[in-house]
Enzyme design. Structure first.
Site, short mmCIF file in Angstrom:
data_model
loop_
_atom_site.label_atom_id
_atom_site.label_comp_id
_atom_site.label_asym_id
_atom_site.label_seq_id
_atom_site.Cartn_x
_atom_site.Cartn_y
_atom_site.Cartn_z
CG ASP A 122 2.96 18.24 5.59
OD1 ASP A 122 2.94 17.40 4.79
OD2 ASP A 122 3.67 19.09 6.14
CB THR A 150 6.74 14.53 4.64
OG1 THR A 150 5.37 14.89 4.78
CG2 THR A 150 7.48 15.69 3.57
CG ASP A 187 2.40 18.59 0.72
OD1 ASP A 187 3.16 19.54 0.75
OD2 ASP A 187 1.86 17.74 1.72
#
Length: 542
Positions: A73, A106, A404
């Site tokens: 992530d 991201t 997410d």
């Protein structure tokens, strides 16, 4: 006085700034300063580049305390990195703002910003002024967003048919460590959002979705609880492990005798005084318990603790209790059970009690860890995702992944436009921006072409991370998009035998893709306008 020096005036009244420690300061100006920014930003982007896509690699980070985190992530990686350079810190904030606004994409936003700066460096070498580059990038971003609106498709959010939402959540989870139970996690995320979503006002209250994790078991044991899971157990081991048709007293006052709110000390000088004090405390405990029982409560949930004496009395009076329940959990229990939080025993009344169908204690494995599950609540909108995993690292990564997926489904409820993933949207925008560049006669055409090349960095990275030949794969994808006029053609990362992302059901939200382009362009524009760095000796930039 300023942060860096002192203001003095000459005999004509003109101000002169005297800088502190000028002999120790390092200074970069003009193109050298810009190149320094670009180098810092590119180094951050290159770290994340290998984490992009379903075949992207994970990063292992060790904190100063020795805690190990394995994740891909982007926001988490950057948050945990020890970054010194100020421009690199801006990249961290860029990723964080994408995470706060969208919750997904991201990594892509940082890779795109790094690519835009890399292409800007080539233009600076050609002698193009940074302001012209920044302005050109802004115009190109507008064109890219126009193209996204053109290729976007309507997505019908229907509670009775959740399949498309599940497929979108699966796209988000495709690159995560939990893709072993890919579909199950996607379904849990969709069910959680749909349980709390208000489809009329197109809003989702995230406060009603709680994510809890417990080490042990396997990922497949993860479940969605229509109620609240609290990481506590009943205060006394002899209290019943399951209660039905429960009335809850939700208390933020402790089961303790009132303490004098003065600075005077209470001195006990004899056995009689001590016994009188003990009797008074006993009476207070009994009164408190009786007040809770009189209100009709069959379970007391207390934010504070209580000592063994009060605990034993609760057992004798057959009033099960839970202690040390945190503030957020107390609020969630109150919402779920339609109860009121009571700050004083005197205010407790039957109408302030919460209700639920069942409260049960569950235990895990051989460790005998216990948790409470509050189910069959009147307000079914409060839900808990209860994650299991082999170790703490897996559980934490699963929490991030589920977050997410929840964010993506939430975005679809708010704005139901979608584009296709796998680099398809980026290739389509790159072609549109490149086509527009041919119509421009000013210097900005160079910035347009650079922006087009930068957009291709994402499909290139996807192809490279999937073990494909990046240049050949991208060239083939672009040629087919032009020939077939199909903006859903992307990179076949999962080797499914088709590049059509519509067939593969690789879906991304339009809002997420727009936000990536806008945030990356704004940051790059800001960086290109910084042309002076003054660094104190051995310190950070001012």
């Amino acid at each position: 006085m300023s942060a860096v020096g002192q203001l003095v005036f000459d005999e004509y009244g003109k101000p002169i700034i005297i800088l502190k420690d000028q002999d120790q300061q390092k200074r970069l100006t003009g193109v050298d300063a810009l190149k320094s920014h670009i180098l810092a930003a590119r180094s951050v982007a290159s770290i994340l580049c290998t984490s992009l896509g379903p075949k992207g690699l994970d990063k292992l980070m060790v904190s100063p305390d020795g805690d190990v985190t394995v994740t891909n992530d982007g926001a988490t990686i950057l948050k945990m990195m020890d970054v010194e350079h100020q421009i690199a810190k801006l990249m961290v904030q860029l990723s964080q703002s994408q995470d706060d606004e969208i919750g997904d994409g991201t990594t892509g936003v940082v890779v795109l910003a790094g690519a835009l700066l890399e292409k800007a460096e080539h233009l600076l070498d050609k002698g193009i002024h940074p302001i012209r580059i920044a302005d050109g990038y802004e115009l190109a971003a507008k064109k890219a967003i126009e193209n996204l609106d053109k290729i976007a498709e309507e997505f019908i959010v229907d509670v009775s048919d959740k399949e498309k939402l599940v497929l979108t959540a699966m796209t988000t989870l495709g690159s995560k460590i939990i893709n072993r139970c890919h579909r199950q996690m996607a379904e849990i995320a969709v069910d959680a959002v749909m349980a709390v979503a208000d489809l009329e006002s197109r809003d989702v209250n995230f406060e009603l979705i709680k994510v809890e994790g417990k080490v042990g078991g396997k990922l497949e044991d993860t479940m969605l609880v229509k109620g609240v899971v609290v990481d506590k157990d009943f205060s006394h081991p002899q209290m019943p492990k399951e209660l039905k048709d429960v009335k809850l007293a939700i208390l933020t006052c402790p089961f303790e005798p009132p303490k004098p709110k003065t600075k005077h000390k209470l001195e006990v000088t004899s056995v009689e005084e001590y016994q009188a004090l003990h009797t008074y405390e006993q009476e207070q405990f009994v009164q408190m318990v009786d007040k809770v029982k009189a209100a009709g409560a069959t379970l007391a949930i207390c934010q504070w603790g209580f000592d063994d004496e009060a605990n034993h009395l609760l057992l004798q009076k057959e009033l099960p209790a839970v202690r040390w329940v945190g503030g957020p959990e107390i609020e969630l229990i109150a919402i779920a059970t339609s109860g009121r939080i009571v700050p004083r025993f005197e205010e407790l009344s039957p109408d302030k009690l919460g209700t639920c169908g069942k409260v049960r204690e569950i235990s895990f494995g051989t460790t005998k860890d216990r948790m409470l599950v509050i189910e069959e609540c009147p307000n079914t909108k409060a839900v808990t995702i209860f994650i299991r995993g082999g170790n703490r690292m897996i559980v934490e990564e699963a929490k991030r992944s589920i977050h997410d997926a929840i964010c993506v489904v939430r975005n679809l409820v708010r704005n139901n436009k979608i584009v296709y993933g796998g680099g398809a949207a980026e290739v389509s925008c790159a072609l549109a921006v490149s086509e527009e560049a041919d119509k421009i006669s000013t210097l900005e055409q160079y910035a347009f072409r650079a922006f087009s090349d930068a957009l291709e960095a994402i499909p290139l990275a996807l192809a490279e991370n999937s073990g494909l030949s990046p240049i050949h794969t991208l060239a083939d994808c672009k040629a087919r998009q032009v020939a077939e006029k199909n903006p859903a053609l992307g990179i076949d990362c999962n080797s499914r035998g088709t590049c059509d992302m519509k067939e593969q059901h690789v879906i991304e939200t339009l809002h997420s893709k727009k936000q990536q382009i806008l945030l990356a362009t704004q940051l790059v524009k800001m960086i290109l306008k910084i042309d002076d760095i003054r660094t104190p000796g051995g310190g950070e930039m001012q």
